[in-house]
Design a protein around this motif. Structure first.
Motif, PDB file in Angstrom:
ATOM      1  N   PRO A  84       0.810  -1.225   0.000  1.00  0.00           N
ATOM      2  CA  PRO A  84       0.000   0.000   0.000  1.00  0.00           C
ATOM      3  C   PRO A  84       0.842   1.274   0.000  1.00  0.00           C
ATOM      4  N   VAL A  85       0.410   2.213  -0.835  1.00  0.00           N
ATOM      5  CA  VAL A  85       1.032   3.535  -0.917  1.00  0.00           C
ATOM      6  C   VAL A  85      -0.097   4.557  -0.813  1.00  0.00           C
ATOM      7  N   PRO A  86      -0.571   4.871   0.399  1.00  0.00           N
ATOM      8  CA  PRO A  86      -1.714   5.782   0.541  1.00  0.00           C
ATOM      9  C   PRO A  86      -1.494   7.100  -0.193  1.00  0.00           C
ATOM     10  N   GLY A  87      -2.476   7.460  -1.007  1.00  0.00           N
ATOM     11  CA  GLY A  87      -2.371   8.691  -1.770  1.00  0.00           C
ATOM     12  C   GLY A  87      -1.254   8.711  -2.785  1.00  0.00           C
ATOM     13  N   ALA A  88      -0.635   7.549  -3.043  1.00  0.00           N
ATOM     14  CA  ALA A  88       0.498   7.406  -3.974  1.00  0.00           C
ATOM     15  C   ALA A  88       1.727   8.186  -3.524  1.00  0.00           C
ATOM     16  N   ARG A  89       1.744   8.643  -2.278  1.00  0.00           N
ATOM     17  CA  ARG A  89       2.863   9.456  -1.803  1.00  0.00           C
ATOM     18  C   ARG A  89       3.367   9.062  -0.414  1.00  0.00           C
ATOM     19  N   GLN A  90       2.564   8.380   0.387  1.00  0.00           N
ATOM     20  CA  GLN A  90       2.886   8.215   1.801  1.00  0.00           C
ATOM     21  C   GLN A  90       3.375   6.806   2.128  1.00  0.00           C
ATOM     22  N   GLY A  91       4.214   6.722   3.167  1.00  0.00           N
ATOM     23  CA  GLY A  91       4.695   5.441   3.647  1.00  0.00           C
ATOM     24  C   GLY A  91       6.002   5.031   3.011  1.00  0.00           C
ATOM     25  N   ALA A  92       6.638   4.030   3.629  1.00  0.00           N
ATOM     26  CA  ALA A  92       7.938   3.574   3.147  1.00  0.00           C
ATOM     27  C   ALA A  92       7.854   2.953   1.762  1.00  0.00           C
ATOM     28  N   PHE A  93       6.703   2.375   1.419  1.00  0.00           N
ATOM     29  CA  PHE A  93       6.574   1.781   0.087  1.00  0.00           C
ATOM     30  C   PHE A  93       6.623   2.846  -1.007  1.00  0.00           C
ATOM     31  N   ARG A 151     -17.502   4.698  -0.742  1.00  0.00           N
ATOM     32  CA  ARG A 151     -16.809   4.183   0.445  1.00  0.00           C
ATOM     33  C   ARG A 151     -16.095   5.284   1.218  1.00  0.00           C
ATOM     34  N   GLY A 152     -16.291   6.551   0.825  1.00  0.00           N
ATOM     35  CA  GLY A 152     -15.667   7.648   1.555  1.00  0.00           C
ATOM     36  C   GLY A 152     -14.227   7.921   1.174  1.00  0.00           C
ATOM     37  N   LEU A 153     -13.822   7.528  -0.033  1.00  0.00           N
ATOM     38  CA  LEU A 153     -12.463   7.749  -0.532  1.00  0.00           C
ATOM     39  C   LEU A 153     -11.417   7.287   0.494  1.00  0.00           C
ATOM     40  N   PRO A 154     -11.421   6.017   0.832  1.00  0.00           N
ATOM     41  CA  PRO A 154     -10.513   5.536   1.887  1.00  0.00           C
ATOM     42  C   PRO A 154      -9.055   5.478   1.427  1.00  0.00           C
ATOM     43  N   CYS A 155      -8.169   5.495   2.403  1.00  0.00           N
ATOM     44  CA  CYS A 155      -6.740   5.230   2.213  1.00  0.00           C
ATOM     45  C   CYS A 155      -6.017   6.312   1.420  1.00  0.00           C
ATOM     46  N   GLY A 156      -6.517   7.536   1.504  1.00  0.00           N
ATOM     47  CA  GLY A 156      -5.780   8.630   0.889  1.00  0.00           C
ATOM     48  C   GLY A 156      -4.577   9.042   1.714  1.00  0.00           C
ATOM     49  N   GLU A 214      -9.317  -2.071   3.311  1.00  0.00           N
ATOM     50  CA  GLU A 214      -9.086  -0.655   3.586  1.00  0.00           C
ATOM     51  C   GLU A 214      -8.229  -0.461   4.829  1.00  0.00           C
ATOM     52  N   THR A 215      -8.459  -1.277   5.846  1.00  0.00           N
ATOM     53  CA  THR A 215      -7.670  -1.180   7.069  1.00  0.00           C
ATOM     54  C   THR A 215      -6.216  -1.554   6.814  1.00  0.00           C
ATOM     55  N   LEU A 216      -5.997  -2.628   6.066  1.00  0.00           N
ATOM     56  CA  LEU A 216      -4.632  -3.024   5.726  1.00  0.00           C
ATOM     57  C   LEU A 216      -3.913  -1.932   4.945  1.00  0.00           C
ATOM     58  N   CYS A 217      -4.638  -1.313   4.029  1.00  0.00           N
ATOM     59  CA  CYS A 217      -4.047  -0.263   3.200  1.00  0.00           C
ATOM     60  C   CYS A 217      -3.710   0.964   4.039  1.00  0.00           C
ATOM     61  N   ALA A 218      -4.628   1.390   4.906  1.00  0.00           N
ATOM     62  CA  ALA A 218      -4.399   2.578   5.723  1.00  0.00           C
ATOM     63  C   ALA A 218      -3.253   2.371   6.710  1.00  0.00           C
ATOM     64  N   LEU A 219      -3.059   1.131   7.161  1.00  0.00           N
ATOM     65  CA  LEU A 219      -1.949   0.810   8.056  1.00  0.00           C
ATOM     66  C   LEU A 219      -0.662   0.513   7.292  1.00  0.00           C
ATOM     67  N   THR A 220      -0.719   0.558   5.961  1.00  0.00           N
ATOM     68  CA  THR A 220       0.401   0.255   5.062  1.00  0.00           C
ATOM     69  C   THR A 220       1.025  -1.099   5.382  1.00  0.00           C
ATOM     70  N   LEU A 221       0.171  -2.076   5.654  1.00  0.00           N
ATOM     71  CA  LEU A 221       0.635  -3.435   5.912  1.00  0.00           C
ATOM     72  C   LEU A 221       0.658  -4.223   4.596  1.00  0.00           C
ATOM     73  N   PRO A 222       1.800  -4.767   4.220  1.00  0.00           N
ATOM     74  CA  PRO A 222       1.820  -5.604   3.014  1.00  0.00           C
ATOM     75  C   PRO A 222       0.973  -6.849   3.231  1.00  0.00           C
ATOM     76  N   HIS A 223       0.282  -7.263   2.189  1.00  0.00           N
ATOM     77  CA  HIS A 223      -0.580  -8.438   2.324  1.00  0.00           C
ATOM     78  C   HIS A 223      -0.782  -9.086   0.958  1.00  0.00           C
ATOM     79  N   VAL A 224      -0.827 -10.411   0.976  1.00  0.00           N
ATOM     80  CA  VAL A 224      -1.089 -11.178  -0.236  1.00  0.00           C
ATOM     81  C   VAL A 224      -2.579 -11.474  -0.294  1.00  0.00           C
ATOM     82  N   VAL A 225      -3.215 -11.046  -1.371  1.00  0.00           N
ATOM     83  CA  VAL A 225      -4.633 -11.347  -1.582  1.00  0.00           C
ATOM     84  C   VAL A 225      -4.723 -12.634  -2.391  1.00  0.00           C
TER      85      VAL A 225
END
Length: 306
Positions: free
Chosen positions: A154-163, A235-240, A272-283
């Motif tokens: 996850p890269v919230p807003g395409a700008r945030q987090g270590a990813f 959905r309220g534009l989550p994970c920005g 959405e929760t995984l994305c907002a927490l920037t937790l990598p996850h395999v779907v």
């Protein structure tokens, strides 16, 4: 959705004690290992039950599903392959005990794909993305259609987090979606349309094995962009943005594994929760007709997502 609560608790309650606050600047190694909250127990599966707190998620998730015409709910080449009623087989071969079937009282039903190759990629493809992006949604949908496991970074807003920094280093710019394929010399690419075509060429059936019109909700650009954007708004534009209470070392965690599919209103809040927490996850995709439904039945004795 108890699983969402558990994910929140792991992200929020695993903060270090006050004596370690000064060590945050040193780096993620100063943090305590993540652990479940005290007294946490995995919730018992409750199929087809809706709690009061789930109604909003169900309605907004249902609206998103309708806007996207259920794209990602069915695998490419979906077909019913077995049905029975009152013990009488109507068509097809009865599934084995360790294979998926939908049983509703005296009626049983099973589906699969008539075109997808039996062999899937040896390793999950890797996708840098965030939940609300309509272009990232397009790639997530094709992964469900092709029954391809995908590691989300996850890269919230395409700008945030270590990813985001890893994204810039890998491809040269902070733009999502960005796909890496560890099955093909770590081939990387931007642009959702190019990614869709690449996945179809590499992991889809021959182009003449299916009607290309089955993919029109993905390939009709204006329709895909508008409906995917409206689905995100529903959905309220989550994970920005990255959640402020997310651990600073979340991106370094071993990827979690989540079974589900893009259009499920029950899977959506977990994603959405995984994305907002920037937790990598395999779907692990489980759209209707997916062979992964059989895998889940074999591993757990039942099918239910997330």
């Amino acid at each position: 959705m108890k699983l969402v609560v558990a994910l929140f608790a792991v992200g929020a309650s695993a903060r270090p004690p006050a004596t370690l606050v000064a060590l945050f600047a040193v780096g993620a190694s100063a943090l305590q290992p993540p652990r479940p909250p005290a007294g946490f127990a995995p919730p018992e599966p409750k199929p087809l039950q809706i709690g009061d707190s789930d109604v909003g998620d169900l309605l907004s998730g249902g609206a998103a599903l309708a806007l996207r015409l259920a794209t990602g709910t069915f695998v490419l080449g979906w077909r019913p392959c077995y049905a029975s009623a009152f013990g009488v087989t109507l068509f097809g071969d009865a599934p084995a005990d360790d294979e998926y079937r939908l049983a509703l009282g005296p009626v049983a039903y099973r589906d699969d794909s008539s075109v997808l190759p039996a062999t899937r990629p040896a390793k999950p493809v890797i996708l840098y993305e965030y939940e609300s992006s309509p272009f990232c949604r397009k790639v997530r949908e094709i992964c469900c259609l092709l029954d391809i496991e995908c590691e989300m970074r996850p890269v919230p807003g395409a700008r945030q987090g270590a990813f985001a920094q890893k994204l810039a280093a890998a491809g040269g710019k902070m733009t999502v979606p960005y796909l890496e394929d560890p099955n093909n010399a770590d081939k990387g690419m931007y642009e959702s349309d190019d990614i869709v075509e690449y996945l179809l060429d590499e992991y889809g059936p021959p182009r003449d094995a299916y009607d290309s019109l089955a993919l029109w909700p993905l390939k009709l650009g204006p329709f895909q962009l508008v409906t995917s954007t409206l689905a995100a708004i529903a959905r309220g534009l989550p994970c920005g943005a990255r959640r402020p209470d997310a651990r600073p070392d979340n991106e370094a965690m071993k990827p979690l594994e989540m079974w589900g599919y893009e259009t499920s209103p029950f899977v959506r809040p977990v994603r959405e929760t995984l994305c907002a927490l920037t937790l990598p996850h395999v779907v692990v995709p489980c759209a209707r007709g997916s062979a992964n439904r059989d895998r889940m039945v074999r591993e757990t004795g039942r099918f239910q997502v997330p």
